[in-house]
Design a protein around this motif. Sequence first.
Motif, PDB file in Angstrom:
ATOM      1  N   GLU A   1       0.826  -1.206   0.000  1.00 43.20           N
ATOM      2  CA  GLU A   1       0.000   0.000   0.000  1.00 43.20           C
ATOM      3  C   GLU A   1       0.865   1.262   0.000  1.00 43.20           C
ATOM      4  OE1 GLU A   1      -2.418  -0.480   3.437  1.00 43.20           O
ATOM      5  OE2 GLU A   1      -3.757  -1.983   2.530  1.00 43.20           O
ATOM      6  N   ARG A   2       1.922   1.273   0.816  1.00 45.19           N
ATOM      7  CA  ARG A   2       2.806   2.449   0.872  1.00 45.19           C
ATOM      8  C   ARG A   2       3.528   2.659  -0.458  1.00 45.19           C
ATOM      9  NH1 ARG A   2       6.377   1.355   5.980  1.00 45.19           N
ATOM     10  NH2 ARG A   2       7.578   3.084   5.079  1.00 45.19           N
ATOM     11  N   LEU A   3       3.945   1.552  -1.078  1.00 45.13           N
ATOM     12  CA  LEU A   3       4.602   1.663  -2.370  1.00 45.13           C
ATOM     13  C   LEU A   3       3.654   2.223  -3.411  1.00 45.13           C
ATOM     14  CD1 LEU A   3       7.029   1.181  -4.220  1.00 45.13           C
ATOM     15  CD2 LEU A   3       6.268  -1.191  -4.499  1.00 45.13           C
ATOM     16  N   ASP A   4       2.410   1.758  -3.398  1.00 46.08           N
ATOM     17  CA  ASP A   4       1.419   2.242  -4.352  1.00 46.08           C
ATOM     18  C   ASP A   4       1.156   3.730  -4.149  1.00 46.08           C
ATOM     19  OD1 ASP A   4      -0.585   1.668  -6.451  1.00 46.08           O
ATOM     20  OD2 ASP A   4      -2.024   2.204  -4.895  1.00 46.08           O
ATOM     21  N   GLU A   5       1.058   4.164  -2.893  1.00 46.38           N
ATOM     22  CA  GLU A   5       0.831   5.582  -2.597  1.00 46.38           C
ATOM     23  C   GLU A   5       2.024   6.429  -3.044  1.00 46.38           C
ATOM     24  OE1 GLU A   5       0.102   5.721   1.554  1.00 46.38           O
ATOM     25  OE2 GLU A   5      -1.890   4.771   1.444  1.00 46.38           O
TER      26      GLU A   5
ATOM     27  N   PRO B   1       3.015  12.927  -6.538  1.00 47.83           N
ATOM     28  CA  PRO B   1       3.789  13.731  -7.504  1.00 47.83           C
ATOM     29  C   PRO B   1       5.286  13.513  -7.332  1.00 47.83           C
ATOM     30  CG  PRO B   1       2.064  15.046  -6.461  1.00 47.83           C
ATOM     31  CD  PRO B   1       2.103  13.744  -5.724  1.00 47.83           C
ATOM     32  N   GLY B   2       5.990  13.450  -8.442  1.00 48.72           N
ATOM     33  CA  GLY B   2       7.427  13.168  -8.384  1.00 48.72           C
ATOM     34  C   GLY B   2       8.252  14.292  -7.814  1.00 48.72           C
ATOM     35  N   GLY B   3       7.782  15.555  -8.007  1.00 50.92           N
ATOM     36  CA  GLY B   3       8.553  16.685  -7.509  1.00 50.92           C
ATOM     37  C   GLY B   3       9.792  16.936  -8.355  1.00 50.92           C
ATOM     38  N   GLN B   4      10.654  17.817  -7.850  1.00 56.90           N
ATOM     39  CA  GLN B   4      11.874  18.160  -8.563  1.00 56.90           C
ATOM     40  C   GLN B   4      13.053  18.174  -7.610  1.00 56.90           C
ATOM     41  OE1 GLN B   4      11.147  21.922 -10.455  1.00 56.90           O
ATOM     42  NE2 GLN B   4       9.920  21.047 -12.105  1.00 56.90           N
ATOM     43  N   GLY B   5      14.254  18.113  -8.173  1.00 55.42           N
ATOM     44  CA  GLY B   5      15.466  18.240  -7.367  1.00 55.42           C
ATOM     45  C   GLY B   5      15.560  17.193  -6.278  1.00 55.42           C
ATOM     46  N   GLN B   6      15.818  17.658  -5.044  1.00 54.11           N
ATOM     47  CA  GLN B   6      16.004  16.751  -3.921  1.00 54.11           C
ATOM     48  C   GLN B   6      14.737  15.964  -3.622  1.00 54.11           C
ATOM     49  OE1 GLN B   6      18.985  16.217  -2.301  1.00 54.11           O
ATOM     50  NE2 GLN B   6      17.873  14.492  -1.407  1.00 54.11           N
ATOM     51  N   ALA B   7      13.578  16.607  -3.806  1.00 55.84           N
ATOM     52  CA  ALA B   7      12.322  15.906  -3.550  1.00 55.84           C
ATOM     53  C   ALA B   7      12.174  14.701  -4.478  1.00 55.84           C
ATOM     54  CB  ALA B   7      11.143  16.860  -3.726  1.00 55.84           C
TER      55      ALA B   7
ATOM     56  N   ASP C   1      12.505   8.750  -5.257  1.00 62.20           N
ATOM     57  CA  ASP C   1      13.079   7.592  -5.938  1.00 62.20           C
ATOM     58  C   ASP C   1      13.754   6.651  -4.943  1.00 62.20           C
ATOM     59  OD1 ASP C   1      12.212   8.574  -8.326  1.00 62.20           O
ATOM     60  OD2 ASP C   1      14.143   9.402  -8.947  1.00 62.20           O
ATOM     61  N   LEU C   2      14.454   7.210  -3.970  1.00 62.25           N
ATOM     62  CA  LEU C   2      15.112   6.374  -2.961  1.00 62.25           C
ATOM     63  C   LEU C   2      14.086   5.624  -2.121  1.00 62.25           C
ATOM     64  CD1 LEU C   2      17.980   8.757  -1.781  1.00 62.25           C
ATOM     65  CD2 LEU C   2      18.258   6.577  -2.958  1.00 62.25           C
ATOM     66  N   GLU C   3      12.971   6.288  -1.797  1.00 68.00           N
ATOM     67  CA  GLU C   3      11.935   5.626  -1.010  1.00 68.00           C
ATOM     68  C   GLU C   3      11.279   4.503  -1.817  1.00 68.00           C
ATOM     69  OE1 GLU C   3       9.315   4.953   2.318  1.00 68.00           O
ATOM     70  OE2 GLU C   3      11.365   5.673   1.970  1.00 68.00           O
TER      71      GLU C   3
END
Length: 727
Positions: free
Chosen positions: A46-50, A55-61, A66-68
Amino acid sequence: MDPVTSAFALPADLSHKADPIQVGDDEQHFAAIAATLEQSIRELAERLDETLKAPGGQGQAAMDRDLEVHRLTARLRLLRRFGLDLCLGRMVGADDGEALYVGRLGLTDDDGRRLLLDWRSPAAEPFFGATHATPMGLASRRRYRWTRGLITDYWDEVFTPDGLAGNAALDDQSAFIASLDSARSPRMRDVLGTIQADQDAIIRAGSRGALVVDGGPGTGKTVVALHRTAYLLYSDPRLGHRKGGVLFVGPHQPYLAYVGDVLPSLGEEGVQTCTLRDLVPEGAAALPEPDPEVARLKATADMVRAIEPAVRLYEEAPTQGMTVETHWSDVWLSAADWAEAFESPDPGTPHNEARDEVWEALLEILIDKHDTEEVPPEMLRRSLLQNAELVDAFARAWPLIDAVDLVGDLWTVPAYLRMCAPWLQPDEVRLLQRSRPDAWTVSDLPLLDAARQRLGDPEAARRKRRLQATVAAERARMADVVDDLIRSVPDIMGSDPEGEGLVTMLRVEDFRDALVDDAALPTVDPDLLAGPFAHVVVDEAQELTDAEWQMLLLRCPSRSFTIVGDRAQARHGFTESWEERLGRVGLDRIELAPLTINYRTPEEVMVEAEKVIRAVFPDANVPTSIRASGVPVTHGPVSSLATVLDDWLADHPEGTACVIAADDAGAEAYASSPRVSLLTPELSKGLEFDLVVLVDPEGFGDGVEGAVDRYVAMTRATQRLAVLTTS
């Protein structure tokens, strides 16, 4: 996950181990693990799906997201892959009698009860490190054998008199010995549950400096290297993926395929694995150096250092000034001005990437010399950019250079090589010359790598200009869109006050920039092997030349290494100590961790292999085998190869065999069986097989190289060795 009725599927001859008194506590604990696993898998999914929908965001976000995703995916894959067999075993404390279960990862239920200790945690260390001499606070230890998700055997060890109670199998080291006797497969078998105390001590050693794991065949060097990689990523925050991560370097592709499943089974999927050939694009097609003397000359660190003067030759400022014409007046560009511009890049900036900095500095010098009160700087800049003579002069003074051209010139222009490597004798310069500059050999790879690192990407400047042009075009397009919106606001909003706020927002530059489509911008896939890495693990390190070591030092500024090897297995000899060899290439903090017990090779094989290696290395670190197979080494003619293989395959429905030969002689005898491999001695390093058949081992070569190849080939056997000769 289906409810667990029993985790045990013991055969009839082990019925005494199935007594509820022996396994009742385990059954209850496994039921709790099963329930928590089911819940954890559901919650992780469920957490992976969420996270994926967010939203992917930009830069560090974007990087954090991606790391999560990577972390959740890796853990979910591990839980789904193993199920209950995440559990390796249990240990019981001598003081409190508490049973702690050790697993591939940590697992806690909703009440905070620790169901599994991560094998890498300090609390789990006694499970691997306890011995009768040093029990580390344990009363007993139990190890499980899992087969398709069920326990088909288990073994107990006790360390105190009280530990005898409730233990059904007291055969010391039986779990480990049983694992050694099991049949091999094309992939390295799972040995996490049976890691020995001497291996575990090295796995858990600190990461500062260079740790040399020195051991002969069968001592578990590769096991240590792989598990140490996973351990360091878990325990040392300085080595995490955000800090550079770990690079794992193996000797050849068959080795990487053999060990490829180990790190993912330990929960580590982000480790970059490669061979030295993989570090440069030319490595895949590079051939062995045909001339040993040429190979020797190229193997030195000095030859790699010749790349620096080879590049500096193209960074020497012109010694003559020139008149630069503009649309308004002429400007004198002196030799001192050239020198000032050439000194503008920061030290360490790659040549090709510094080119734009030098060009900008040159333009600024010329603009400053011109009367900018009469001509705006931007108009003057455009005029200078249109000056073909200036552009050509700069292109000659600071050219874009490709690594393959620079290294190729060393081997085809004798004067250039003499200038860059003045220590070479005239006959050595002649020996290094060749007719085709791009006829790459393995010995060229360190120089190509050093040149590529020093020069940088010759396409970087062109990509940068394309990116700037694309961004400018996107901004212009969005400016037109915003202007259209501004013009339409009065028609849409009328005299509504909110319309004025919308117009103000649309005029803000940051808002316009935010509308630029990032997907339209050109991108380049990163070189995942370029580094820098926080830690580098090198297996079969005794084979690396001084020049090849420079490839790895470039990628690890911290000098944090795990170096795994055996001096007696060096094909070209290794007469100095590890400290001497590594100190010469640039490592200063060196710690030696020896392994002396041969867990793989039966005593019958090792007795014959020892004679082979001591003939050329009398002081070779030959390990002591801890077991005998009861099967003597067999000898016969090469003509019996098919019979040897057919008989073994018929008698052994499981397991792997390997024919080790200098060529493909007799290939038709085993080509039809997927359980039989054909390898050269060099490509067999780091691998193991139940049966090894040596075909004409005297044909492997003479001297040190031939003896080492025979020694390596013989010690790949875990059960049986057959030596077939032509005489």
